[in-house]
Design a protein around this motif. Structure first.
Motif, PDB file in Angstrom:
ATOM      1  N   LEU A 464       0.861  -1.178   0.000  1.00  0.00           N
ATOM      2  CA  LEU A 464       0.000   0.000   0.000  1.00  0.00           C
ATOM      3  C   LEU A 464       0.899   1.229   0.000  1.00  0.00           C
ATOM      4  O   LEU A 464       1.669   1.453   0.937  1.00  0.00           O
ATOM      5  CB  LEU A 464      -0.905   0.009   1.233  1.00  0.00           C
ATOM      6  CG  LEU A 464      -1.814   1.233   1.405  1.00  0.00           C
ATOM      7  CD1 LEU A 464      -2.802   1.347   0.246  1.00  0.00           C
ATOM      8  CD2 LEU A 464      -2.563   1.174   2.734  1.00  0.00           C
ATOM      9  N   MET A 465       0.807   2.055  -1.066  1.00  0.00           N
ATOM     10  CA  MET A 465       1.630   3.250  -1.220  1.00  0.00           C
ATOM     11  C   MET A 465       0.796   4.485  -0.897  1.00  0.00           C
ATOM     12  O   MET A 465      -0.247   4.722  -1.507  1.00  0.00           O
ATOM     13  CB  MET A 465       2.155   3.347  -2.655  1.00  0.00           C
ATOM     14  CG  MET A 465       2.983   2.167  -3.120  1.00  0.00           C
ATOM     15  SD  MET A 465       4.627   2.133  -2.361  1.00  0.00           S
ATOM     16  CE  MET A 465       5.370   3.582  -3.109  1.00  0.00           C
ATOM     17  N   LEU A 466       1.260   5.297   0.044  1.00  0.00           N
ATOM     18  CA  LEU A 466       0.591   6.538   0.426  1.00  0.00           C
ATOM     19  C   LEU A 466       1.658   7.629   0.432  1.00  0.00           C
ATOM     20  O   LEU A 466       2.368   7.816   1.424  1.00  0.00           O
ATOM     21  CB  LEU A 466      -0.060   6.399   1.804  1.00  0.00           C
ATOM     22  CG  LEU A 466      -1.060   5.246   1.966  1.00  0.00           C
ATOM     23  CD1 LEU A 466      -1.418   5.043   3.439  1.00  0.00           C
ATOM     24  CD2 LEU A 466      -2.318   5.497   1.135  1.00  0.00           C
ATOM     25  N   VAL A 467       1.791   8.333  -0.675  1.00  0.00           N
ATOM     26  CA  VAL A 467       2.921   9.241  -0.883  1.00  0.00           C
ATOM     27  C   VAL A 467       2.412  10.665  -1.038  1.00  0.00           C
ATOM     28  O   VAL A 467       1.560  10.950  -1.890  1.00  0.00           O
ATOM     29  CB  VAL A 467       3.743   8.823  -2.116  1.00  0.00           C
ATOM     30  CG1 VAL A 467       4.910   9.785  -2.342  1.00  0.00           C
ATOM     31  CG2 VAL A 467       4.255   7.392  -1.948  1.00  0.00           C
ATOM     32  N   ASP A 468       2.968  11.572  -0.219  1.00  0.00           N
ATOM     33  CA  ASP A 468       2.491  12.944  -0.160  1.00  0.00           C
ATOM     34  C   ASP A 468       3.497  13.910  -0.777  1.00  0.00           C
ATOM     35  O   ASP A 468       4.639  14.028  -0.317  1.00  0.00           O
ATOM     36  CB  ASP A 468       2.259  13.327   1.312  1.00  0.00           C
ATOM     37  CG  ASP A 468       1.718  14.733   1.469  1.00  0.00           C
ATOM     38  OD1 ASP A 468       1.044  15.217   0.535  1.00  0.00           O
ATOM     39  OD2 ASP A 468       1.959  15.332   2.526  1.00  0.00           O
ATOM     40  N   GLU A 469       3.066  14.606  -1.843  1.00  0.00           N
ATOM     41  CA  GLU A 469       3.847  15.667  -2.482  1.00  0.00           C
ATOM     42  C   GLU A 469       5.311  15.278  -2.677  1.00  0.00           C
ATOM     43  O   GLU A 469       6.228  15.916  -2.154  1.00  0.00           O
ATOM     44  CB  GLU A 469       3.726  16.976  -1.689  1.00  0.00           C
ATOM     45  CG  GLU A 469       2.320  17.561  -1.748  1.00  0.00           C
ATOM     46  CD  GLU A 469       2.255  18.993  -1.252  1.00  0.00           C
ATOM     47  OE1 GLU A 469       3.239  19.735  -1.451  1.00  0.00           O
ATOM     48  OE2 GLU A 469       1.228  19.356  -0.678  1.00  0.00           O
ATOM     49  N   PHE A 470       5.492  14.251  -3.463  1.00  0.00           N
ATOM     50  CA  PHE A 470       6.835  13.777  -3.797  1.00  0.00           C
ATOM     51  C   PHE A 470       7.666  14.890  -4.432  1.00  0.00           C
ATOM     52  O   PHE A 470       8.895  14.945  -4.295  1.00  0.00           O
ATOM     53  CB  PHE A 470       6.710  12.588  -4.748  1.00  0.00           C
ATOM     54  CG  PHE A 470       8.005  11.984  -5.174  1.00  0.00           C
ATOM     55  CD1 PHE A 470       8.714  11.150  -4.325  1.00  0.00           C
ATOM     56  CD2 PHE A 470       8.537  12.270  -6.431  1.00  0.00           C
ATOM     57  CE1 PHE A 470       9.913  10.591  -4.719  1.00  0.00           C
ATOM     58  CE2 PHE A 470       9.741  11.714  -6.822  1.00  0.00           C
ATOM     59  CZ  PHE A 470      10.435  10.879  -5.967  1.00  0.00           C
TER      60      PHE A 470
END
Length: 593
Positions: A464-470
């Motif tokens: 599960l990928m939860l990535v914020d403002e890479f």
């Protein structure tokens, strides 16, 4: 098993545990998750907790793939452990780890939901009785763990609790519990308590009085000499005096008198010394006899004692989780094969700080969660089948909070705990990758970030990928290319993901199993705070709406030069939009309405 085979136990820690507990007891404490035992041996609570997490759920700890995932995990446990009914229960809660098997998570959920139902069914007065029972006995340092468990069970029985989560308490034989409580109390920490045996109490009193007389032997000698001057035989005076002052008995005192004293002082001192030794020997012999009888009574009721210890430990643990679930209105999640979906989910951290929360509905992957309303409603049905979503929208629009909420739901469900949502479907993950926005713009941060978020995609499954403002960690052009690659890699690897970004327009074309969602700001309230609908709109790109921010700054500008500066920015972002926002916000406009 050798102590150093456990994660976190090096040579120094092994020596400390071995010296304080012994190897066998230390292994038992680690295997059974006893934080208090390791702390009593000199380990810090944090270190003891980390050792036990690895020992009892090491595989599950690998699910926490990033620093931010671990931070959410620890915060959840901190919030939950505040509801513990005993310190031991709090320790058990702190060593909970994600589970890798659905069956294990379902089993824990059965127990927690059973306890939650039982707790919800109690009135306020009964709840206080339950909490008092644990507080009075489980945390009473004056009694041992076994007696505390037995007396807690008796108190719960006295409160009339016998159903649901309390059924194990009701199943223990009451007569055996009463007998065990009495015997454990009488054998207080291995010593026979006062009041149990009159003969033993008398002997102890005699020892105390002889010791007191020995401490004041000079005064005693003066009185004895005074009586002896009246013509009485010195030895008999000593016997009479000591016997009357100590209740030790004439014959016992006479037997203690020496045959070879060099003078009167030596005679008295030797008598008291021998009498003390004789009495202490009799006390020990009598105490052994009484203790043997009490241990026999304890052995006769061992089954009830062990059942009480197990039942109280598990009940305290599950009731603590039940109180957490009840206070946050948590519900049981449903496990699915390949999806993640929540309806009206809430953020535990925000609720714990007593801030208002707008529930949100969201999903990726395959699921069966519907919305409460139809398309365009405040609670729409989330799309089904998309592996990845690209979440866009207003600054301060709750995008990061949504990612954190999803991370909380995923972790709680995988720990076998209820979740903060009206309904949730969650699949078991081998890796949960949560990456918050970190405003550090250098190659080192980019490299370390890629090292933390890419391997879970390439090495494992069910990620599960939860990535914020890479994009915050590198220049926009490269960020868009890298983010597009991450989205495609997530889809190609069969993972699930939500990526928050302001670069949605630069990610074309998205893979077939990816979509774009948006969160929208709706204006400014009367306090110039941004009004945001935190519920994402599916399949729609959200806007950052900088005109709202500029409008707020322009409305609050007092100095002419400052206002002129913000007017220049207003023209840059769209003066018409700014003026429309200010017109909607202005108190005069409200008055006209």
């Amino acid at each position: 098993m050798r102590l150093e085979e456990y994660w976190g136990v090096g040579p120094k820690t092994r020596e400390r545990l071995d010296a304080e507990l012994g190897t066998e007891r230390a292994v038992e404490a680690i295997e059974s998750g006893e934080v208090r035992a390791l702390v009593s041996a000199g380990l810090s609570r944090g270190r003891a907790t980390r050792i036990l997490r690895r020992a009892n759920g090491g595989e599950g700890m690998s699910v926490l793939s990033t620093r931010d995932t671990r931070a959410v995990y620890k915060e959840l446990l901190d919030v939950a452990s505040d509801y513990a009914v005993t310190e031991d229960a709090a320790d058990r809660m702190r060593v909970l780890t994600p589970l890798m098997e659905r069956e294990a998570a379902e089993k824990r959920l059965d127990s927690v939901m059973d306890a939650a139902e039982s707790w919800a069914g109690l009135d306020g007065e009964t709840r206080e009785e339950v909490l008092s029972a644990f507080a009075e006995f489980a945390e009473d340092d004056r009694i041992g763990d076994e007696e505390a468990a037995v007396r807690t069970v008796l108190a719960l029985r006295e409160a009339g609790l016998s159903e649901g989560a309390f059924s194990r308490v009701a199943d223990i034989d009451r007569n055996a519990l009463d007998a065990a409580a009495s015997a454990l109390s009488d054998l207080d920490g291995g010593d026979v308590a006062r009041g149990v045996d009159d003969e033993l109490d008398d002997l102890r009193d005699s020892v105390a009085s002889v010791e007191s007389l020995s401490a004041d032997s000079l005064d005693a000698m003066e009185e004895i000499r005074e009586e002896a001057r009246a013509g009485a035989e010195f030895g008999e005076v000593v016997v009479d005096y000591v016997a009357s002052e100590t209740d030790a008995g004439f014959q016992r005192v006479r037997d203690a008198t020496p045959d070879d004293a060099v003078d009167a002082t030596d005679f008295v001192t030797a008598t008291l010394r021998e009498l003390t030794a004789d009495l202490r020997e009799e006390v020990e012999e009598r105490e052994r006899s009484v203790a043997r009888r009490l241990r026999g009574r304890i052995a006769e009721n061992r089954e009830a004692i062990d059942a009480a210890k197990s039942a109280v430990s598990d009940l305290a643990f599950h009731l603590s989780l039940a109180r957490f679930a009840h206070d946050f209105d948590l519900t049981r999640p449903t496990f699915t094969d390949d999806g993640f979906a929540v309806r009206n989910a809430r953020n535990v951290s925000i609720e714990a700080s007593d801030e208002s929360v707008q529930p949100v509905t969201y999903a990726v992957g395959d699921h069966g969660v519907s919305g409460a309303g139809g398309a365009g409603s405040a609670d729409p049905a989330p799309p089904d089948g998309d592996r990845v979503s690209v979440l866009t929208g207003a600054n301060s629009g709750g995008k990061t909070t949504l990612l954190e909420t999803m991370c909380q739901v995923a972790l709680l469900a995988q720990m076998g705990l209820p979740v903060p949502a009206e309904r949730a479907e969650v699949s078991i993950s081998e890796d949960i990758v949560f990456h918050r926005r970190h405003a550090s713009f250098n190659a080192g941060v980019l490299e370390s970030t890629l090292r933390s978020i890419v391997p879970p995609l390439t090495d494992g499954a069910n990620t599960l990928m939860l990535v914020d403002e890479f994009e915050a960690i590198t220049e926009p052009g490269s960020a868009a290319d890298l983010l597009h690659g991450l989205v495609r890699l997530t889809v190609d690897r069969g993972a699930l993901g939500v990526f928050v970004t302001h670069l949605a327009d630069d990610l074309k074309p998205l893979p077939e199993k990816a979509r774009k969602d948006g969160i929208f700001a709706e204006g400014l309230d009367e306090d110039l705070e941004l009004e945001v609908d935190y519920q994402p709109r599916f399949g729609t790109v959200g806007k950052s709406t900088p005109e709202f921010i500029v409008s707020r700054l322009l409305a609050g500008a007092d100095e002419r030069a400052e206002r002129a500066g913000f007017e220049t920015l207003a023209r840059a972002v769209g003066e018409e939009a700014v003026q429309r926002t200010l017109g909607d916000w202005s108190p005069e406009a409200d008055a006209d309405d």
